[in-house]
Each structure stands twice: as C-alpha cells, then as structure tokens.
Enzyme design. Structure first.
Site, PDB file in Angstrom:
ATOM      1  N   SER A  29       7.786 -34.440  12.480  1.00 39.89           N
ATOM      2  CA  SER A  29       7.205 -33.516  13.717  1.00 39.89           C
ATOM      3  C   SER A  29       7.721 -32.305  13.062  1.00 39.89           C
ATOM      4  CB  SER A  29       7.807 -34.036  14.818  1.00 39.89           C
ATOM      5  OG  SER A  29       9.329 -33.960  14.931  1.00 39.89           O
ATOM      6  N   ASN A 115      17.762 -36.978  21.689  1.00 41.03           N
ATOM      7  CA  ASN A 115      16.898 -37.361  22.650  1.00 41.03           C
ATOM      8  C   ASN A 115      17.289 -36.315  23.918  1.00 41.03           C
ATOM      9  OD1 ASN A 115      15.980 -39.562  21.466  1.00 41.03           O
ATOM     10  ND2 ASN A 115      17.103 -41.196  22.735  1.00 41.03           N
ATOM     11  N   HIS A 161     -24.228 -19.839  45.761  1.00 43.35           N
ATOM     12  CA  HIS A 161     -25.299 -20.569  45.151  1.00 43.35           C
ATOM     13  C   HIS A 161     -26.006 -19.632  43.985  1.00 43.35           C
ATOM     14  CE1 HIS A 161     -25.186 -23.341  48.380  1.00 43.35           C
ATOM     15  NE2 HIS A 161     -24.830 -22.416  49.185  1.00 43.35           N
ATOM     16  N   LYS A 294     -29.054  -8.420  19.199  1.00 40.26           N
ATOM     17  CA  LYS A 294     -28.294  -9.169  19.963  1.00 40.26           C
ATOM     18  C   LYS A 294     -26.774  -8.785  20.015  1.00 40.26           C
ATOM     19  CE  LYS A 294     -28.582 -12.807  22.076  1.00 40.26           C
ATOM     20  NZ  LYS A 294     -28.731 -13.943  21.583  1.00 40.26           N
ATOM     21  N   LYS A 336       4.674 -32.438  22.321  1.00 43.03           N
ATOM     22  CA  LYS A 336       4.908 -30.667  21.808  1.00 43.03           C
ATOM     23  C   LYS A 336       3.818 -30.066  21.443  1.00 43.03           C
ATOM     24  CE  LYS A 336       8.729 -32.202  20.381  1.00 43.03           C
ATOM     25  NZ  LYS A 336       8.801 -33.136  21.161  1.00 43.03           N
TER      26      LYS A 336
HETATM   27  N1  ARG Z   1      11.219 -35.526  16.768  1.00 42.99           N
HETATM   28  C1  ARG Z   1      11.595 -36.244  17.846  1.00 42.99           C
HETATM   29  C2  ARG Z   1      10.842 -35.760  19.257  1.00 42.99           C
HETATM   30  O1  ARG Z   1      10.044 -35.001  19.339  1.00 42.99           O
HETATM   31  C3  ARG Z   1      12.829 -36.069  18.571  1.00 42.99           C
HETATM   32  C4  ARG Z   1      13.865 -36.973  18.947  1.00 42.99           C
HETATM   33  C5  ARG Z   1      13.744 -38.089  18.174  1.00 42.99           C
HETATM   34  N2  ARG Z   1      14.593 -39.214  18.633  1.00 42.99           N
HETATM   35  C6  ARG Z   1      14.580 -40.303  18.029  1.00 42.99           C
HETATM   36  N3  ARG Z   1      15.175 -41.153  18.774  1.00 42.99           N
HETATM   37  N4  ARG Z   1      13.642 -40.686  17.163  1.00 42.99           N
HETATM   38  O2  ARG Z   1      10.720 -36.098  20.565  1.00 42.99           O
END
Ligand code: ARG
Length: 472
Positions: A29, A115, A161, A294, A336
């Site tokens: 990520s 986490n 309308h 245009k 994200k």
């Molecule tokens: N890259 C992960 C996310 O965006 C971070 C958390 C990852 N935790 C894990 N136990 N793999 O959620």
C-alpha cells in the site's frame, strides 16, 4: 518465490520466506499510503513520548528517536527518501528506516500494532482534511455571494420542471446554493468530531498488558474535547476496526459533490444560447477541435461528471465494510484510495467552481427579458383575487382561463383587456393591470425566505456578514 521484506521490522521469525513477488505487489500500500507519512511520524512521536513516561524508553532513546524522525522527515520533504515497496506500507517503511538509523527504534512498536497505527494515522489525516474541505466550501460560498452582490438587481425566471415558474432575483438563486453549502459545512464539522477520538493503545485488537497512558497520547495528538479532555476509543476491538468516520466523511463529500453537480448543471444551462443568461470567462471554458465557434463549459461539466466517482467511493466504502468480521481485516487497506480520491476530487471541484463563479458575469438584459414574461405573474394574479376574497382554488381556475384566453388570442397575458378579464370573472377590477408591474411584484414578496427585494437584500447582507466573520 522471491524474498521480499528485509529488516527486523518487517517479518517475524515465524516465516521461512517472504511473500511471493506477486503477493507483495498485490498487497503493498506504500504506493498510496506514503501520503500519511506526516501523520505516521506524528503518531509515532506521541507514542514514543508516552513510552518514555512509562519507563520503556530512556530519555536518550527518546531523543534519538526524535532526531531520527526529524532527519527522515527532512528527506521525505526533500524528495530524497527511498520508499521500499518490499516493506509494504508507510508504517513499516518509516519504522524500518528509523531502526536502521537509531537502535532504539526497535523499541518503538512496544504496545502498538499497525492496526491501531493505521487507524490513528487516517483519523489524523481526516481531521485536517475536514478543515481543508471546510475552507474550500467557504471559498465557494464567498464566490457565490460575490456573484450575487455584483448582480444584485438582476431578475430571472425561477423554474420548476425546467418550466418557467415565477420571477426571482439571481441573488436568491445563488443564495440557495450558499444554504446547501452551509449544511455541508455542518456535516464536515460533524465528521471531524467523530474522527477526533484516539485509537492508539488498542493494539492489534485487545489492548496491551503494558501500562500504556492512552490519554497522554491522545492529548499529545490533539484528540481532545472542547475543554481539552482526552478523547480515547472505549473499546479496543472497535478502535482498530471502526471506519465509520470515513464513511461519514465520504457521505458528506458525496452530498457536497451532488450540490456542486446541480450548480454546474444550472451554469451549463445558463451558458447555452437558448438561455443565454451568463458569460463564463474564457479561462474557464475550452474550445472544440472541430467546430471553431464552440466555447464549452468544461469545468462545470467535469465537476458534474466527477460527482459519479465521489458517490461511487461512498458505495465502495460501505460495501467494503458490510461483511467484515471483527476486527481488523486486510480489506480495510482498500479504504484509503477511496477517501483520498474523495477528498482530492471534491476539493478540486470546490476550488475550480469558486474560480469559475468569480469569473462569470450575468447578462442582465437577457435575464430581465426572460423574467418579464407576464406568465410568470399568473400566480400573482390569483393572489390578487384572493386579496379580494376569492377562494384560491376558484382564483386558480379563473386565472387558468385567462391564460387560455391570452394563448388562444395569441397575446401576452398583460395585454388581456379588462372586459376580457371580466368576461371570465367580475371579480377582476380595473387595478388588475398593476399586478404585471414586475418591480412591485418583487416588493410584495416579503415573508421570510421569499425572493422579495427587501428580503433578498437582507439575506445577502446577512451572508456577507457571516462569511466575513467565518475563519478561513
Ligand atoms: N497497510 C495496512 C492498511 O492500510 C496497515 C495495517 C496492516 N496490518 C496488518 N495486520 N496487516 O490497512
């Protein structure tokens, strides 16, 4: 199988090999969560300061960690920091690099999991983003109020309308959008409120056996209520798996996008040759590659189009969450890109629309000509009869007959003669012609929220005062 992941930070002794290259590429990520680096460092520094307080880090170790992060931050700012996809995400990249430079970095992850780290990072990010969007919404409100002020005398037809209904001031039309945006501001403030709770200390899902001072960390990170009292999540399982605050933000943003799309649609219509009510400055339009004449309102069209993504992002987030068992699941990594895209898209649209409104002028003559269509005062004609004691349903029926008569004899409503009026009802008097004086008609609209001359002037002044007072 290729070995991915290297340092002590990335993999425990449990694994004989790293993930396959395809798996690493699939699950990384860092390509998008690197943008959380400021939040991640901020969270780590607060956590480290707390570890010092509870005696897990020495003062010297804390200092070294702070110095290490200062160096890393400077390199990221300068664009010289090397992000390693093998280290998966922003959290592992930063911690691994810190630990490479500072041995005490290996103590940083005490009582912490990725986490709760990712949860705190995204909450910190969202808090700032809510402030940012609010500033952008305010900017568009200011642009709309400025546009209204520059065209304070301009009247045009109000539509239902997409058929001409009744005359309104252009300012009144603009202030309708200002009201919508004001509700958006409230929703973003609300979303921020719910995000403003600190999950750090939740661990992987079940807290920690160490005596973590969660309230200290929360205060360090500004997770406090209006009296400065720390706000920490009350349940470790909820703390790591809750993404409701992102959904709330995405929902608020989706509604803002819908509002922008409606504004865009009005501007697009008004810029057509058929309406011809406004001129958008060249800088906010584009030409056609084929048709030389245009001038296209692309900013407005793209804003309308991008609403689809923002609404889609909300659906993605809801769908992402719906089947998740407690607690953290890797699925959550998918949150994200959706919220980043939502924030970036809505903020760009808000700014571009504000710029476009600032560079748009109304064609007062065309607006007035359309507003002077006497049919727009058919309702006023019914009200005239009501003032003479006629029940509204009866008045509506008679005025309908007058409209039919005018149409059949091919003349405008205000050219119907008194005897023609009286052939439909003796309740029409000689003063019926006064109904068609547009300025008087606007003066008569006096109740709260109505588009009358005095009301609109009062509302415009009130908004100018409020927006001047609002902090940017
Ligand atoms: N890259 C992960 C996310 O965006 C971070 C958390 C990852 N935790 C894990 N136990 N793999 O959620």
């Amino acid at each position: 199988m290729s070995r991915a992941g290297s340092s002590v930070v990335s993999r425990s002794g449990r694994f004989a090999s790293g993930p396959a290259a395809t798996v690493a590429a699939f699950s990384e990520s860092i390509s998008f969560d690197w943008r959380l680096w400021r939040q991640d460092i901020r969270g780590s520094l607060a956590h480290a300061a707390m570890l010092r307080r509870i005696g897990i880090l020495t003062a010297a170790e804390l200092k070294a960690i702070q110095r290490g992060f200062r160096e890393i931050a400077a390199e990221i700012e300068a664009g010289t920091f090397e992000w390693k996809p093998a280290l998966e995400d922003v959290h592992m990249n930063l911690e691994a690099e810190l630990t490479r430079r500072v041995p005490a970095g290996a103590r940083l992850h005490t009582g912490r999991s990725r986490n709760d780290q990712v949860a705190v990072d995204i909450r910190l990010w969202l808090r700032d983003e809510c402030e940012g969007v609010r500033a952008d919404v305010l900017q568009l409100q200011r642009a709309l109020v400025g546009f209204a002020r520059r065209h304070v005398e301009v009247l045009l037809p109000g539509y239902t309308h997409l058929q001409r209904g009744q005359p309104v001031y252009l300012a009144h039309h603009c202030l309708a959008y200002v009201e919508m945006l004001e509700r958006d501001l409230g929703r973003f403030a609300d979303a921020r409120e719910r995000a403003n709770v600190c999950p750090l200390g939740s661990g992987a899902l079940a807290g920690s056996t160490l005596p973590l001072d969660r309230e200290y960390v929360a205060r360090e990170l500004g997770f406090v209520d209006s009296r400065g009292k720390a706000r920490v999540t009350a349940n470790s399982m909820d703390g790591v798996s809750d993404r409701d605050f992102l959904v709330e933000f995405a929902a608020a943003a989706a509604l803002t996008a819908v509002h922008l799309s409606r504004l865009a649609e009005d501007l697009i219509l008004w810029a057509t040759s058929e309406f011809n009510f406004i001129k958008i400055a060249d800088a906010y339009t584009t030409g056609s590659s084929l048709m030389p004449q245009k001038k296209n309102p692309d900013v407005a069209e793209l804003t309308r189009g991008k609403t689809g993504r923002v609404v889609g992002n909300l659906m993605s987030l809801l769908t992402l969450l719906k089947g998740l068992p407690m607690t953290y699941n890797r699925d959550l990594q998918e949150d994200k890109e959706r919220v980043f895209d939502t924030a970036d898209t809505v903020r760009a649209c808000l700014r571009l629309m504000a710029g476009m409104v600032d560079h748009t002028t109304a064609k007062a003559v065309n607006c007035r000509a359309a507003a002077e269509d006497p049919q727009l005062l058919a309702t006023d004609l019914a009200d005239y009869l009501v003032r003479r004691g006629v029940p509204f349903r009866q008045a509506h029926h008679w005025v309908g007959a007058v409209v039919g008569l005018a149409e059949a004899s091919g003349k405008p409503l205000n050219a119907v003669t008194l005897s023609e009026f009286q052939s439909i009802s003796p309740e029409f008097g000689a003063d019926v012609v006064d109904v068609f004086d547009l300025n008087q008609a606007m003066d008569r609209r006096q109740s709260i929220g109505a588009p009358g001359t005095a009301q609109v002037s009062r509302q415009l002044k009130a908004w100018e005062r409020r927006l001047k007072a609002a902090k940017r």
